[in-house]
Write a protein that holds these residues in place. Structure first.
Motif, PDB file in Angstrom:
ATOM      1  N   PHE A 183     -27.056   9.749   6.451  1.00 46.99           N
ATOM      2  CA  PHE A 183     -27.752   8.486   6.328  1.00 46.99           C
ATOM      3  C   PHE A 183     -27.412   7.880   4.966  1.00 46.99           C
ATOM      4  O   PHE A 183     -26.948   8.578   4.056  1.00 46.99           O
ATOM      5  N   LEU A 184     -27.641   6.590   4.830  1.00 42.51           N
ATOM      6  CA  LEU A 184     -27.395   5.887   3.570  1.00 42.51           C
ATOM      7  C   LEU A 184     -28.723   5.387   3.017  1.00 42.51           C
ATOM      8  O   LEU A 184     -29.479   4.703   3.715  1.00 42.51           O
ATOM      9  N   LEU A 185     -29.026   5.738   1.758  1.00 45.43           N
ATOM     10  CA  LEU A 185     -30.204   5.243   1.053  1.00 45.43           C
ATOM     11  C   LEU A 185     -29.754   4.224   0.015  1.00 45.43           C
ATOM     12  O   LEU A 185     -28.911   4.518  -0.836  1.00 45.43           O
ATOM     13  N   ILE A 186     -30.340   3.032   0.068  1.00 43.46           N
ATOM     14  CA  ILE A 186     -30.050   1.968  -0.886  1.00 43.46           C
ATOM     15  C   ILE A 186     -31.277   1.766  -1.768  1.00 43.46           C
ATOM     16  O   ILE A 186     -32.381   1.543  -1.259  1.00 43.46           O
ATOM     17  N   HIS A 231     -26.610   9.866   1.546  1.00 43.99           N
ATOM     18  CA  HIS A 231     -25.800   9.196   0.534  1.00 43.99           C
ATOM     19  C   HIS A 231     -26.641   8.136  -0.172  1.00 43.99           C
ATOM     20  O   HIS A 231     -27.505   7.509   0.440  1.00 43.99           O
ATOM     21  N   TRP A 232     -26.366   7.932  -1.447  1.00 38.14           N
ATOM     22  CA  TRP A 232     -27.250   7.124  -2.284  1.00 38.14           C
ATOM     23  C   TRP A 232     -26.444   6.079  -3.029  1.00 38.14           C
ATOM     24  O   TRP A 232     -25.490   6.398  -3.733  1.00 38.14           O
ATOM     25  N   ARG A 233     -26.831   4.809  -2.874  1.00 40.89           N
ATOM     26  CA  ARG A 233     -26.209   3.722  -3.629  1.00 40.89           C
ATOM     27  C   ARG A 233     -27.280   2.979  -4.414  1.00 40.89           C
ATOM     28  O   ARG A 233     -28.217   2.437  -3.834  1.00 40.89           O
ATOM     29  N   ARG A 234     -27.136   2.969  -5.730  1.00 41.63           N
ATOM     30  CA  ARG A 234     -28.034   2.231  -6.621  1.00 41.63           C
ATOM     31  C   ARG A 234     -27.425   0.856  -6.858  1.00 41.63           C
ATOM     32  O   ARG A 234     -26.620   0.666  -7.770  1.00 41.63           O
ATOM     33  N   ILE A 235     -27.815  -0.107  -6.054  1.00 44.69           N
ATOM     34  CA  ILE A 235     -27.148  -1.405  -6.131  1.00 44.69           C
ATOM     35  C   ILE A 235     -27.679  -2.276  -7.255  1.00 44.69           C
ATOM     36  O   ILE A 235     -27.175  -3.385  -7.464  1.00 44.69           O
ATOM     37  N   GLY A 287     -20.871  -3.369  -2.096  1.00 47.73           N
ATOM     38  CA  GLY A 287     -19.548  -3.237  -1.511  1.00 47.73           C
ATOM     39  C   GLY A 287     -19.629  -3.103   0.007  1.00 47.73           C
ATOM     40  O   GLY A 287     -20.691  -3.278   0.617  1.00 47.73           O
ATOM     41  N   ALA A 288     -18.500  -2.773   0.609  1.00 46.67           N
ATOM     42  CA  ALA A 288     -18.435  -2.654   2.060  1.00 46.67           C
ATOM     43  C   ALA A 288     -19.194  -1.415   2.529  1.00 46.67           C
ATOM     44  O   ALA A 288     -19.144  -0.363   1.889  1.00 46.67           O
ATOM     45  N   VAL A 289     -19.903  -1.545   3.638  1.00 44.35           N
ATOM     46  CA  VAL A 289     -20.588  -0.418   4.263  1.00 44.35           C
ATOM     47  C   VAL A 289     -19.884  -0.111   5.572  1.00 44.35           C
ATOM     48  O   VAL A 289     -19.741  -0.992   6.434  1.00 44.35           O
ATOM     49  N   ASP A 290     -19.438   1.122   5.723  1.00 47.61           N
ATOM     50  CA  ASP A 290     -18.803   1.572   6.965  1.00 47.61           C
ATOM     51  C   ASP A 290     -19.908   2.022   7.914  1.00 47.61           C
ATOM     52  O   ASP A 290     -20.391   3.145   7.835  1.00 47.61           O
ATOM     53  N   SER A 320     -25.515   7.518  10.272  1.00 44.54           N
ATOM     54  CA  SER A 320     -26.475   7.540  11.375  1.00 44.54           C
ATOM     55  C   SER A 320     -27.468   6.394  11.264  1.00 44.54           C
ATOM     56  O   SER A 320     -28.018   5.933  12.269  1.00 44.54           O
ATOM     57  N   GLY A 321     -27.741   5.940  10.045  1.00 46.52           N
ATOM     58  CA  GLY A 321     -28.677   4.859   9.813  1.00 46.52           C
ATOM     59  C   GLY A 321     -28.777   4.551   8.335  1.00 46.52           C
ATOM     60  O   GLY A 321     -28.221   5.273   7.495  1.00 46.52           O
ATOM     61  N   ILE A 322     -29.496   3.487   8.001  1.00 49.56           N
ATOM     62  CA  ILE A 322     -29.626   3.023   6.619  1.00 49.56           C
ATOM     63  C   ILE A 322     -31.106   2.891   6.278  1.00 49.56           C
ATOM     64  O   ILE A 322     -31.901   2.408   7.086  1.00 49.56           O
ATOM     65  N   ILE A 323     -31.473   3.315   5.060  1.00 49.26           N
ATOM     66  CA  ILE A 323     -32.822   3.143   4.530  1.00 49.26           C
ATOM     67  C   ILE A 323     -32.730   2.294   3.266  1.00 49.26           C
ATOM     68  O   ILE A 323     -31.950   2.595   2.364  1.00 49.26           O
ATOM     69  N   LEU A 324     -33.521   1.233   3.211  1.00 49.15           N
ATOM     70  CA  LEU A 324     -33.640   0.415   2.000  1.00 49.15           C
ATOM     71  C   LEU A 324     -34.983   0.717   1.364  1.00 49.15           C
ATOM     72  O   LEU A 324     -36.036   0.479   1.968  1.00 49.15           O
ATOM     73  N   ALA A 325     -34.966   1.256   0.163  1.00 51.23           N
ATOM     74  CA  ALA A 325     -36.192   1.682  -0.508  1.00 51.23           C
ATOM     75  C   ALA A 325     -36.904   0.507  -1.172  1.00 51.23           C
ATOM     76  O   ALA A 325     -36.385  -0.608  -1.254  1.00 51.23           O
ATOM     77  N   GLY A 326     -38.111   0.793  -1.681  1.00 52.42           N
ATOM     78  CA  GLY A 326     -38.890  -0.197  -2.409  1.00 52.42           C
ATOM     79  C   GLY A 326     -38.223  -0.588  -3.718  1.00 52.42           C
ATOM     80  O   GLY A 326     -37.220   0.004  -4.131  1.00 52.42           O
ATOM     81  N   SER A 327     -38.819  -1.576  -4.387  1.00 53.16           N
ATOM     82  CA  SER A 327     -38.141  -2.143  -5.554  1.00 53.16           C
ATOM     83  C   SER A 327     -39.125  -2.900  -6.437  1.00 53.16           C
ATOM     84  O   SER A 327     -40.136  -3.416  -5.949  1.00 53.16           O
ATOM     85  N   PRO A 328     -38.835  -3.003  -7.731  1.00 52.92           N
ATOM     86  CA  PRO A 328     -39.592  -3.928  -8.580  1.00 52.92           C
ATOM     87  C   PRO A 328     -39.199  -5.384  -8.319  1.00 52.92           C
ATOM     88  O   PRO A 328     -39.867  -6.304  -8.799  1.00 52.92           O
ATOM     89  N   PHE A 329     -38.115  -5.624  -7.576  1.00 54.23           N
ATOM     90  CA  PHE A 329     -37.715  -6.982  -7.220  1.00 54.23           C
ATOM     91  C   PHE A 329     -38.701  -7.564  -6.200  1.00 54.23           C
ATOM     92  O   PHE A 329     -39.373  -6.828  -5.470  1.00 54.23           O
ATOM     93  N   THR A 330     -38.783  -8.883  -6.147  1.00 54.30           N
ATOM     94  CA  THR A 330     -39.648  -9.567  -5.192  1.00 54.30           C
ATOM     95  C   THR A 330     -38.874 -10.675  -4.494  1.00 54.30           C
ATOM     96  O   THR A 330     -38.015 -11.321  -5.094  1.00 54.30           O
TER      97      THR A 330
END
Length: 256
Positions: A4-7, A35-39, A45-48, A53-63
């Motif tokens: 899985f991919l964690l963003i 797999h972990w990407r700190r964007i 970049g490109a995501v294959d 199996s799937g992607i998880i987008l975590a929480g953020s201080p961004f709004t």
């Protein structure tokens, strides 16, 4: 098996590492399987899509709802990259789970109104499944009512037809939703247990989620919370999509 991919977008190294560790722990995945990407640090970049199996987008201080002129160049870049990613995620109906910041990001992508009407201070709240949530493939094994940790300045206040609301709470009408069959989001944090929530409260005491002087009292209150049922969201997401291609929609290009 496909990983899985964690963003993530947390700038603090310790909090970011703790977040990745929490997702590993509660999904049951090894670090090499998540797999972990700190964007916030480098472009997505490109995501294959075929490599995961799937992607998880975590929480953020961004709004999402903050005016663009108040956002940093990094936050604006992140928003553009996530919007492009979600174009493809929704087109493919690809397994995706957005958490907290993720619900606003996906919601805005779908035309929902995201504003500060239903913000919640850092706390444990009681969440109820909707009729749709009670029969949803991802959430149906959760109790009809369960506790979960929240802490957010913004939330969805108006829902477009493309969004199916799966869970709600008295103070926040949209606590979870689905787009299509496989794109999910939660306002609550299924990755947090009591210890990690306390750490998060201390780390973000000056970020406007609550009065800094209240941090110790918040931590004391949540020590009595039982949020174990909320963790099932992560386990079910992995269970549902690990190493399978049941979710794949017609890969042919869509007209228009």
């Amino acid at each position: 098996m496909l990983p899985f991919l964690l963003i993530t977008t947390r700038g603090e190294d310790l909090e970011a590492a703790d977040e990745h560790a929490a997702y590993c722990r509660l999904t049951g995945l090894l670090p090499e399987e998540l797999h972990w990407r700190r964007i916030d640090r480098a472009p997505l970049g490109a995501v294959d899509f075929d490599a995961y199996s799937g992607i998880i987008l975590a929480g953020s201080p961004f709004t999402v709802s903050e005016p663009a002129e108040r956002k940093s160049a990094t936050e604006l870049r992140v928003e553009r990259e996530l919007a492009a990613l979600l174009d493809e995620v929704v087109r493919r109906d690809y397994p995706f789970l957005g958490v907290c910041y993720g619900i606003g990001t996906i919601g805005a992508h779908q035309g929902a109104r995201v504003d500060r009407t239903y913000g919640e201070t850092s706390q444990a709240v009681s969440i109820s499944l909707t009729e749709a949530g009670a029969v949803d493939p991802l959430l149906h094994e959760l109790p009809a009512r369960f506790e979960a940790f929240v802490g957010h300045k913004e939330a969805i206040s108006e829902v477009p037809d493309s969004i199916t609301v799966l869970a709600s709470s008295p103070s926040c009408p949209v606590q979870a939703f689905r787009v299509g069959r496989n794109v999910y989001a939660t306002q609550f944090h299924p990755e947090l247990d009591t210890a990690s929530f306390a750490s998060r409260v201390r780390a973000y005491a000056g970020h406007g989620y609550f009065e800094p002087a209240e941090a110790d009292a918040i931590i004391q209150r949540v020590e009595r919370a039982d949020v174990r049922a909320s963790h099932m969201v992560l386990g079910r997401f992995v269970e549902e999509y690990l190493g399978t291609r049941r979710w794949v929609a017609d890969p042919a290009p869509q007209p228009g």
